[in-house]
Structure formats: structure tokens, C-alpha cells
Design a protein around this motif. Sequence first.
Motif, PDB file in Angstrom:
ATOM      1  N   THR A  20       0.842  -1.199   0.000  1.00  0.00           N
ATOM      2  CA  THR A  20       0.000   0.000   0.000  1.00  0.00           C
ATOM      3  C   THR A  20       0.882   1.256   0.000  1.00  0.00           C
ATOM      4  OG1 THR A  20      -0.095   0.095   2.409  1.00  0.00           O
ATOM      5  CG2 THR A  20      -1.821  -1.197   1.290  1.00  0.00           C
ATOM      6  N   ILE A  21       0.254   2.386  -0.261  1.00  0.00           N
ATOM      7  CA  ILE A  21       0.979   3.659  -0.269  1.00  0.00           C
ATOM      8  C   ILE A  21       1.596   3.932   1.099  1.00  0.00           C
ATOM      9  CG2 ILE A  21       0.634   6.173  -0.405  1.00  0.00           C
ATOM     10  CD1 ILE A  21      -1.498   5.497  -2.635  1.00  0.00           C
ATOM     11  N   GLY A  22       0.838   3.650   2.170  1.00  0.00           N
ATOM     12  CA  GLY A  22       1.353   3.881   3.523  1.00  0.00           C
ATOM     13  C   GLY A  22       2.549   3.004   3.846  1.00  0.00           C
ATOM     14  N   ALA A  23       2.492   1.733   3.443  1.00  0.00           N
ATOM     15  CA  ALA A  23       3.612   0.816   3.708  1.00  0.00           C
ATOM     16  C   ALA A  23       4.846   1.261   2.928  1.00  0.00           C
ATOM     17  CB  ALA A  23       3.224  -0.607   3.320  1.00  0.00           C
ATOM     18  N   ASN A  24       4.638   1.746   1.706  1.00  0.00           N
ATOM     19  CA  ASN A  24       5.762   2.219   0.904  1.00  0.00           C
ATOM     20  C   ASN A  24       6.395   3.459   1.551  1.00  0.00           C
ATOM     21  OD1 ASN A  24       6.594   4.217  -1.593  1.00  0.00           O
ATOM     22  ND2 ASN A  24       7.183   2.088  -1.955  1.00  0.00           N
ATOM     23  N   LEU A  25       5.540   4.361   2.059  1.00  0.00           N
ATOM     24  CA  LEU A  25       6.064   5.547   2.744  1.00  0.00           C
ATOM     25  C   LEU A  25       6.849   5.140   3.991  1.00  0.00           C
ATOM     26  CD1 LEU A  25       6.282   8.638   3.030  1.00  0.00           C
ATOM     27  CD2 LEU A  25       4.130   8.572   4.309  1.00  0.00           C
ATOM     28  N   ASP A  26       6.356   4.163   4.733  1.00  0.00           N
ATOM     29  CA  ASP A  26       7.069   3.696   5.928  1.00  0.00           C
ATOM     30  C   ASP A  26       8.478   3.227   5.578  1.00  0.00           C
ATOM     31  OD1 ASP A  26       4.919   4.237   7.551  1.00  0.00           O
ATOM     32  OD2 ASP A  26       4.172   2.175   7.577  1.00  0.00           O
ATOM     33  N   ARG A  27       8.604   2.513   4.457  1.00  0.00           N
ATOM     34  CA  ARG A  27       9.928   2.031   4.034  1.00  0.00           C
ATOM     35  C   ARG A  27      10.848   3.199   3.716  1.00  0.00           C
ATOM     36  NH1 ARG A  27      11.194  -0.933  -0.321  1.00  0.00           N
ATOM     37  NH2 ARG A  27       9.273  -0.661  -1.514  1.00  0.00           N
ATOM     38  N   THR A  28      10.305   4.221   3.062  1.00  0.00           N
ATOM     39  CA  THR A  28      11.130   5.389   2.719  1.00  0.00           C
ATOM     40  C   THR A  28      11.548   6.150   3.969  1.00  0.00           C
ATOM     41  OG1 THR A  28      10.030   5.587   0.571  1.00  0.00           O
ATOM     42  CG2 THR A  28      11.204   7.526   1.370  1.00  0.00           C
ATOM     43  N   VAL A  29      10.623   6.328   4.908  1.00  0.00           N
ATOM     44  CA  VAL A  29      10.936   7.018   6.166  1.00  0.00           C
ATOM     45  C   VAL A  29      12.050   6.283   6.908  1.00  0.00           C
ATOM     46  CG1 VAL A  29      10.037   7.606   8.454  1.00  0.00           C
ATOM     47  CG2 VAL A  29       8.672   8.112   6.411  1.00  0.00           C
ATOM     48  N   ALA A  30      11.964   4.953   6.934  1.00  0.00           N
ATOM     49  CA  ALA A  30      12.983   4.162   7.633  1.00  0.00           C
ATOM     50  C   ALA A  30      14.345   4.253   6.947  1.00  0.00           C
ATOM     51  CB  ALA A  30      12.538   2.701   7.703  1.00  0.00           C
ATOM     52  N   ALA A  31      14.334   4.340   5.617  1.00  0.00           N
ATOM     53  CA  ALA A  31      15.596   4.362   4.859  1.00  0.00           C
ATOM     54  C   ALA A  31      16.252   5.738   4.844  1.00  0.00           C
ATOM     55  CB  ALA A  31      15.347   3.888   3.432  1.00  0.00           C
ATOM     56  N   HIS A  32      15.442   6.822   4.856  1.00  0.00           N
ATOM     57  CA  HIS A  32      15.983   8.182   4.684  1.00  0.00           C
ATOM     58  C   HIS A  32      15.383   9.172   5.690  1.00  0.00           C
ATOM     59  CE1 HIS A  32      17.484   6.582   0.890  1.00  0.00           C
ATOM     60  NE2 HIS A  32      16.258   6.260   0.544  1.00  0.00           N
ATOM     61  N   GLY A 171      -0.688   4.336  17.696  1.00  0.00           N
ATOM     62  CA  GLY A 171      -0.540   3.143  16.865  1.00  0.00           C
ATOM     63  C   GLY A 171      -1.745   2.843  15.985  1.00  0.00           C
ATOM     64  N   GLU A 172      -2.817   3.639  16.138  1.00  0.00           N
ATOM     65  CA  GLU A 172      -4.055   3.330  15.418  1.00  0.00           C
ATOM     66  C   GLU A 172      -3.930   3.464  13.891  1.00  0.00           C
ATOM     67  OE1 GLU A 172      -7.949   2.059  14.876  1.00  0.00           O
ATOM     68  OE2 GLU A 172      -6.603   1.883  16.604  1.00  0.00           O
ATOM     69  N   PRO A 173      -3.269   4.524  13.346  1.00  0.00           N
ATOM     70  CA  PRO A 173      -3.131   4.585  11.883  1.00  0.00           C
ATOM     71  C   PRO A 173      -2.431   3.354  11.306  1.00  0.00           C
ATOM     72  CG  PRO A 173      -2.641   6.735  12.832  1.00  0.00           C
ATOM     73  CD  PRO A 173      -2.767   5.766  13.983  1.00  0.00           C
ATOM     74  N   ALA A 174      -1.355   2.909  11.969  1.00  0.00           N
ATOM     75  CA  ALA A 174      -0.638   1.723  11.478  1.00  0.00           C
ATOM     76  C   ALA A 174      -1.510   0.480  11.549  1.00  0.00           C
ATOM     77  CB  ALA A 174       0.643   1.525  12.287  1.00  0.00           C
ATOM     78  N   ALA A 175      -2.339   0.387  12.590  1.00  0.00           N
ATOM     79  CA  ALA A 175      -3.234  -0.771  12.724  1.00  0.00           C
ATOM     80  C   ALA A 175      -4.249  -0.790  11.584  1.00  0.00           C
ATOM     81  CB  ALA A 175      -3.941  -0.725  14.074  1.00  0.00           C
ATOM     82  N   ARG A 176      -4.778   0.371  11.253  1.00  0.00           N
ATOM     83  CA  ARG A 176      -5.741   0.437  10.142  1.00  0.00           C
ATOM     84  C   ARG A 176      -5.054   0.134   8.813  1.00  0.00           C
ATOM     85  NH1 ARG A 176     -10.704   4.517  11.347  1.00  0.00           N
ATOM     86  NH2 ARG A 176     -10.787   4.180  13.602  1.00  0.00           N
TER      87      ARG A 176
END
Length: 540
Positions: A20-32, A171-176
Motif C-alpha cells: 500500500t501507499i502507507g507501507a511504501n512511505l514507511d519504508r522510505t521514512v525508515a531508509a531516509h 498506533g491506530e493509523p498503522a493498525a488500520r
Amino acid sequence: MNETLSFAAGPTDLPLLDETIGANLDRTVAAHPGRDALVDVPSGRRWTYAEFGRAVDDVARGLIARGVRRGDRVGIWAVNCAEWVLVQYATARIGAIMVNINPAYRMHELEYVLNQSGISFLVASTEYRTSDYRAMVEQVRPSCPQLRETVYIGDPTWQALLDDGASVDPGEPAARQAALGCDDPINIQYTSGTTGFPKGATLSHRNILNNGYWVGELVAYTEQDRVCLPVPFYHCFGMVMGNLAATSHGACIVIPAPSFDPAATLRAVAAERCTSLYGVPTMFIAELDLPDFASHDLGSLRTGIMAGSPCPVEVMKRVVSEMHMAEVSICYGMTETSPVSTQTRRDDDLEHRTATVGRVLPHLQVQVVDPATGEVVPRGTTGELCTRGYSVMLGYWEDPERTAEAIDADGWMHTGDLAVMNPDGYVSIVGRSKDMIIRGGENVYPREVEEFLYRHPAITDVQVVGVPDPRYGEAVCACVVLRDPDAGLTAEEVAEFCRGRLAHYKVPAYVHVVEGFPLTVSGKVRKVELRRTAAEALGL
């Protein structure tokens, strides 16, 4: 398939993004985490990826606090600003469907979109130029029963939304987000309708995340890139080819102004050392024509994207040489295909960048078919361009009939554009089987304007056509039959009738009074002939 036929498939050696778009953003945040994610030049605000991720969650929690659930439609009716981007990613994170509303829309169009998509929560600018958004929302609210709440950017209601979000578990946004699927609808974008009203192209995470990602791949984005976006976010050009291409590569989004301003754009490129610049050809022409163009340091640019209408050769030469955009790319597509189907490559020559719209993207297929028979035509032959693959929309929102008209049983999206596929697989757009007018990159469907002008008391019949225009490529011309032929009707009078009720780019620039229309044997209006005679009569 036979390589002499007009069919081409993009490479599939690298996989699609299956997230999903959110999961992809999470990966970018973690990397940079420490790299710039977003710079809003007019307000002077900037966010690193770590800060951007937190800001997105703050908006997501605010929406949750206000009762927004998965599948609810959240409208955004605003000019380009940081909050627009935050809403884009916050709605995606919690599974709400963001509905893009053109900032140029007036009450007639706003009311239709609010009701057709069933928007329950609206985020809007307070005002821009001559538009008082707050007053317009209040006027249409009684006829939009599903609209529960409106929040205004830059107003206490926006801060109140964020304040309310503080009561929601962090943690609610990540849960959704964890409960969402890639094929869930996440965005509705309205395209002007040939039958009078806009159609809501419904797009999924998979549709737009992958399209933004592959567009970014083909211009070789990395976390070193800084992408200047003077193009509107309400359109796929801004929010997909711009925002999603940037965040999926760790690049930085730079907002130069609320809407296109050539001087502000070049100042932002210079100040933020942007490496990429987007625009329709008329935007690049306006930038190159600035009296102080040479004073702007554009040496940081290497690439960018031009789309929306064909680029004149001389303009492309100047973009490459004077704007330092040696790797500039041409893209072609439509909202219904998320949007890009074909794109030129970084090392393509001037001929391919000006005479074609590139070749098919990875994981997509394109073909050119005979509009009458549906058969694939030989390369070098004109036909209708069709696209198939991950980018094709889920359908038009709550409109299965028009979805079936656009997407055939084999999954091909019929674009309505007439094209030729060259022997090397590059595609040239040669016309439009539909009568769409492209005014400076904005699509205008004549039928929508005609339906509106039929309300004018002086007009008994009307046909809208595109006529040549040196600035916008095409201008809107209303060919009218009057109830009283002796009364006359001016373009100024028609513009006054449209003011506040139709978006500015749809308002006819010319009015051509006729006694009747040229017809085919079967009684259809011959628009090609009407276009020619109108242009001659107007001296264009």
C-alpha cells in the motif's frame, strides 16, 4: 505477437510494488529519515522524512477522531500546499478514499462531485483568487446531505482537527493500514464527461503507487533528487507522477507556489537546487519567456517531465540547452490509467521527444486498433490507442455502464485517442476520436460546456469546438444558433453567463454565431468542418 502489428509490452524483469501507499512511505521514512521530504516554499515550511511521517500520522489520527473510516470519501478542494500532500498520504494510510476536486470548480461542479462520490468529510482552502471556497461550500451544503463536516486549511478548524487527533492511540493509523489491500480503492479523480457531467475514475494503491514509481524509475530518481512541482496536485500529474514518484524513491517534493507562477517556479528551482521540473509545454514556454529568465541559476536541473500536449521542437531544444534538462521525459496517459502509459527514455533523441510520446512502461501493454473492428492494425497505421495492465482504473465510481464502455472484456482501456505505433515501438498521438479540447494541458469535453450553454436564454442550439490558439494550443469556441438572429451575442456576454458557474478553462474564448450546423447524412454534426469554418471566420 507479430512485431509488425501495433502491439507492445513493457519489460517485467523487475517486480511491481506489492504494497500500500502507507507501507511504501514507511519504508522510505525508515531508509531516509533525515533527508528532506517536503518543502513548501511560499510558507517557508519544510519536513524531513521522519517529520513528514509523523505529520501524516497526525492528520490520520485527526481524521480517525472525527469518525472517518475505511472506504469513506474525503474530499480535498484546495490549491497546492503542504496540507494537500499530508491529506493524500493520511487518507491512504487509514483506507479512506480521497476525492480530488479541481480548485477551479464552481458551485455547479462542486455540488455534483460532492453528491456523486458521497463525500462525507471535506478539506478545503478558505479562498483563492476570486474563489471564496467557504461561501461556496455553505451555498451547496443544503443539497449535499452526506457532507458531515468541512475543515479549512490555514483556519482554526485545521488545528482543531490535529488537536482532536492527539486523543487517538498513536498506533491506530498503522493498525488500520495493516488491514488494507493493494487493490483497495484509494482515490477518485474526476475527468470531464463527454455526456455532460464528470466521471469519477476510481484508482487503487496498486494503480497509482506503481505508476508513480515507474515514472520515477525511468527518470532515474534517487534520494538525491529534488522535484519542483508547479503542476496541480488535484491532477495525476502532480499527485502521482510528482508526489508518489518522489516519495517512492526518497526524493524531495518542492512546492513553488499555490498555482502556476513562472517566476516563482524558477526561483524555487534555484533556491532549493531542484534536479527535476514538471510542466505542460505552456508552462515551460512561460518560464523561458520571462524577461529575467537568464538571471535564474538552473544549473542543478538534469531532468523533468513534460506532458499534457505535444511539445514544439524549438521549445524542447531550449528546455534541454537553456534549462539544463538534458534528460527531460515526455509522458502520455489519462486519468483512467493512473495516468502514464508511455514515456520517452533518458537517452532518447530530440526527434523521439517531440514527435512521439515514448514507448510503453514496464508491466503495461499498449496496442493500436481499428476503431470499427477492434482488430490490431499494422505498425505505421492510425487507430485507437488502448492500454492494459496494473494501471487501468478499477472503474468509474458507481457507474458500471460507462465503465463497460471504456474497458472492454479483455481488460483494454480504450483511450479515444488516435495514434500510430512506429516500427521501433514508439507511439505518436495524431488526433482524438473523441472531440476533446486540450487547452494548455486541461481537458475540456465539449458536451459538458454545451449542456451548460443550452441554459442561456438567447441560445437555441450550440456546438463547442477547439480552435487554434498560440498560447494554449487550443481555445474553446462556442458555435451558436440564436433564438433571435438579429440580437447578436458576444464572447463577453457568454463569459459573464458562465462566470462563477463553470471553471475558467471551460469558458468559451470565442462565440461564432451561425444559422445552422453542417451535418452528416445520418444527421450528426460534422465537428471537423465546424472547427475549420469557425477558425476561418474568426481569422485564426
